[in-house]
Design an enzyme around this catalytic site. Sequence first.
Site, PDB file in Angstrom:
ATOM      1  N   GLU A  54     -11.680  53.605  65.695  1.00  0.00           N
ATOM      2  CA  GLU A  54     -12.262  54.673  65.264  1.00  0.00           C
ATOM      3  C   GLU A  54     -13.825  54.322  64.645  1.00  0.00           C
ATOM      4  O   GLU A  54     -14.433  55.099  64.696  1.00  0.00           O
ATOM      5  CB  GLU A  54     -11.570  55.630  64.124  1.00  0.00           C
ATOM      6  CG  GLU A  54     -10.387  56.203  64.573  1.00  0.00           C
ATOM      7  CD  GLU A  54      -9.131  55.455  64.732  1.00  0.00           C
ATOM      8  OE1 GLU A  54      -9.001  54.407  64.415  1.00  0.00           O
ATOM      9  OE2 GLU A  54      -8.218  55.987  65.095  1.00  0.00           O
ATOM     10  N   PHE A  95       3.447  61.591  56.259  1.00  0.00           N
ATOM     11  CA  PHE A  95       3.074  60.571  57.369  1.00  0.00           C
ATOM     12  C   PHE A  95       1.749  60.711  57.660  1.00  0.00           C
ATOM     13  O   PHE A  95       1.193  61.931  58.125  1.00  0.00           O
ATOM     14  CB  PHE A  95       4.177  60.600  58.579  1.00  0.00           C
ATOM     15  CG  PHE A  95       3.776  59.732  59.796  1.00  0.00           C
ATOM     16  CD1 PHE A  95       3.838  58.300  59.378  1.00  0.00           C
ATOM     17  CD2 PHE A  95       3.239  59.982  60.916  1.00  0.00           C
ATOM     18  CE1 PHE A  95       3.605  57.187  60.529  1.00  0.00           C
ATOM     19  CE2 PHE A  95       3.036  59.056  61.959  1.00  0.00           C
ATOM     20  CZ  PHE A  95       3.194  57.784  61.496  1.00  0.00           C
ATOM     21  N   GLN A  96       0.912  59.570  58.039  1.00  0.00           N
ATOM     22  CA  GLN A  96      -0.633  59.452  58.164  1.00  0.00           C
ATOM     23  C   GLN A  96      -1.343  60.727  57.225  1.00  0.00           C
ATOM     24  O   GLN A  96      -2.363  61.220  57.881  1.00  0.00           O
ATOM     25  CB  GLN A  96      -0.599  59.748  59.520  1.00  0.00           C
ATOM     26  CG  GLN A  96      -0.062  58.565  60.399  1.00  0.00           C
ATOM     27  CD  GLN A  96      -0.436  58.494  61.912  1.00  0.00           C
ATOM     28  OE1 GLN A  96      -0.942  59.525  62.537  1.00  0.00           O
ATOM     29  NE2 GLN A  96      -0.622  57.241  62.286  1.00  0.00           N
ATOM     30  N   LYS A 123      -3.242  70.285  60.922  1.00  0.00           N
ATOM     31  CA  LYS A 123      -2.415  70.553  62.305  1.00  0.00           C
ATOM     32  C   LYS A 123      -2.188  72.052  62.566  1.00  0.00           C
ATOM     33  O   LYS A 123      -2.081  72.611  63.667  1.00  0.00           O
ATOM     34  CB  LYS A 123      -1.421  69.596  62.533  1.00  0.00           C
ATOM     35  CG  LYS A 123      -0.774  69.527  63.939  1.00  0.00           C
ATOM     36  CD  LYS A 123       0.586  68.517  63.829  1.00  0.00           C
ATOM     37  CE  LYS A 123       1.229  68.616  65.047  1.00  0.00           C
ATOM     38  NZ  LYS A 123       0.993  67.805  66.144  1.00  0.00           N
ATOM     39  N   MET A 172     -27.634  34.980  58.226  1.00  0.00           N
ATOM     40  CA  MET A 172     -28.288  35.376  57.276  1.00  0.00           C
ATOM     41  C   MET A 172     -27.704  34.785  55.733  1.00  0.00           C
ATOM     42  O   MET A 172     -28.529  34.336  54.936  1.00  0.00           O
ATOM     43  CB  MET A 172     -28.305  37.002  57.087  1.00  0.00           C
ATOM     44  CG  MET A 172     -29.492  37.515  56.238  1.00  0.00           C
ATOM     45  SD  MET A 172     -31.355  36.680  56.402  1.00  0.00           S
ATOM     46  CE  MET A 172     -31.936  38.037  57.395  1.00  0.00           C
TER      47      MET A 172
END
Lengths: 563, 160
Positions: A49, A111-112, A161, A477
């Site tokens: 993602e 969940f999630q 959802k 760097m």
Amino acid sequence: MELSGAQILLESLRREGVDVVFGFPGGAVIDIYHQLPNYPINHVLVRHEQGAIHAADGYARASGKVGVCLVTSGPGATNTVTGIATAYMDSIPVVIFTGQVPTPLIGNDAFQEVDIVGITRSCTKHNYLVKDVTKLAHTIKEAFYLASSGRPGPVLVDIPKDVQQAVTEYKYPKTIKMRSYNPTIEPNVKQVRKVADLIAKAKKPIIYAGGGVISSNAHEELTWLARTLKIPVTATLMGLGCFPGDDPLWLGMLGMHGTFAANHAINNADLILAIGSRFDDRVTGKISEFAKKATIVHIDVDPTSIQKNVLVHVPVVSDCRAFLLALNREMAPRLDEGTATPSHDKWLAQVQEWATEHPVAYSHEGAAIKPQAVVETIYKLTKGKAIITTEVGQNQMWAAQFYRYHTPRTFLSSGGLGTMGYGFPAAIGAQMAFPDKLVIDVAGDGSIQMCIQELATAVCYGLPVKIVILNNGYLGMVRQWQELFYAKNYCATCLDVAPDFVKLAEAYGAAGYRVTDPAEVEKTLKEAFALPRTVIVDIVVDREENVYPMVPAGKPLTEMLLV
Amino acid sequence: MRHIISILVENEPGVLSRVAGLFSGRGFNIETLNVAPTLTPGLSIMTITTHGDEQIIEQIIKQLRKLVTTLKVVDLSEASSVEREMMLLRVDAEGTKRAEILRIVDIFRCKVVDVSPEELIIEVTGEQGKLTALINLLQRYGIKEVARTGAVALRRGMQG
């Protein structure tokens, strides 16, 4: 017309003119994905993602349109946070759609489930949790409006959802009016006149331009002003491309790794026109020593940027383009009268002298390939016509110093947040926006590994993105700082174990080249750029090459370490 | 310097945390915070007292204005304003103390809102200074508990 929440989202995207969405599916957005094939929207399936949000960001920076990203709830949403913060720091318009667990489960540790609205509150311009399907269309319209107006930025819309599944009458608002959000676009006329008066008196004026010039599409107006009045121009990292890089008035970037000419000019100027820039600490150096001789005019669409770091004499809250249009209009009669500005010839000669005496340079000694030479070769081969993205670190600074940007939206880099892993997915986004342009990610061997999995995305969609790795086997760097300021204690910056990038490219179905001989650089790059495929060019460069000039953190801009 | 900042906001979920998060995320400190609906449906007023020099307060105000859900921000310390805070105190009031406490309550024009054999609950409204003075006075009798609302404030109407 009755539509489900999922259909409302996609139909609204269609009406917003969104042609590509970068995303990754999951349980909480499966209803949207179920409807996706019915809409004329390209979906780019990324492999992580973070890739989706950076790609949407790169798409937005390259095209000037709003980038869109679609991910699932929980881990899908949290994986975008780095990219959201990146877009927020650089004021990039993106809209992020996240799935959420059904409303009855919110707050139950389902969940999630994660409170992504809470998590992203401080790194979005605004965000929403849509709990009622009848409010979805309006919220989406508002999200696009907020993301792209005023000071642009990321806006997140979290959609449970059950809201995606619920059905309602669809009506998409034509315009948005918000009583609590009315950014100032047009400048105050008196202030514009004041600026013109200051220019008419200034003997050592300088323009210090930032990303705001690019996001407001003000580069033509800026170029006209600078050229007509012969005012030298410097820009921040975010501003590169706002003024032609081959113009004699161009001084190059200023700040920590800015040019000698730019830093000395800003410190000796009697008038600074700061346009769409925000006096970041990487630009100002030691703030108490910054531009002590100058009257500072600051133009920014966001009032919070003004007086945040430096005291400003003339604040102007305005869109940069609207301001420049007004200023240029104010200037026109003064030009006819010959009162627009006194002669700057002495000043220009002084600035020019600084530029010729101390150009950005590097030592050509040794048998190893110089990373700066690689960037110069890329410029030679592309003549400034490519879109360059960068990762973060030495590669980023060399890409900023040794390539000349002639047009806006051709240099895409994570300026404010300094996000390693940004460049490659951003290049994917830029290539989606401009399939026919040459898009090159200038990378380091460290940062490229942060989003390397997107090779699959680039190959899958046939995107001919070129990744040029300036491979020095270090987190360069940080190693440079350790060398200069931490007694060469190279703790945790040596990348002893690295993948074989050529084999890695091939494993993903891309092409790979390795270059170790300076004589091979140009030939190989030329060949790679001509290939209509995703390519990695792994260039093994001088291991301990440093980025110069350098102003040590917290020092005044004039205390520069030169080559 | 102490500043009283009055913020008119959309009354929607998350607004309080946007404002509070802005303070914490930027290292500004909130001394008191009070929120309640206004006469206009859908709008709330937040009154925040905070400390800071001129530049910090300017940043706070600008940042608050920048929030998408904010309609108006006013620094009430700049103009003449009326400021009040309400406080409830549970005071130990056994035996001979009681008469003395009641006398103080009277002088301060407070109200006794609950009485039991051992203690009193006192309601007091006023400016910060008055509240502090009362606390100082009652401390010797034993303050068991305090609940304060934080300041609310309005700009004065007749200003020259």
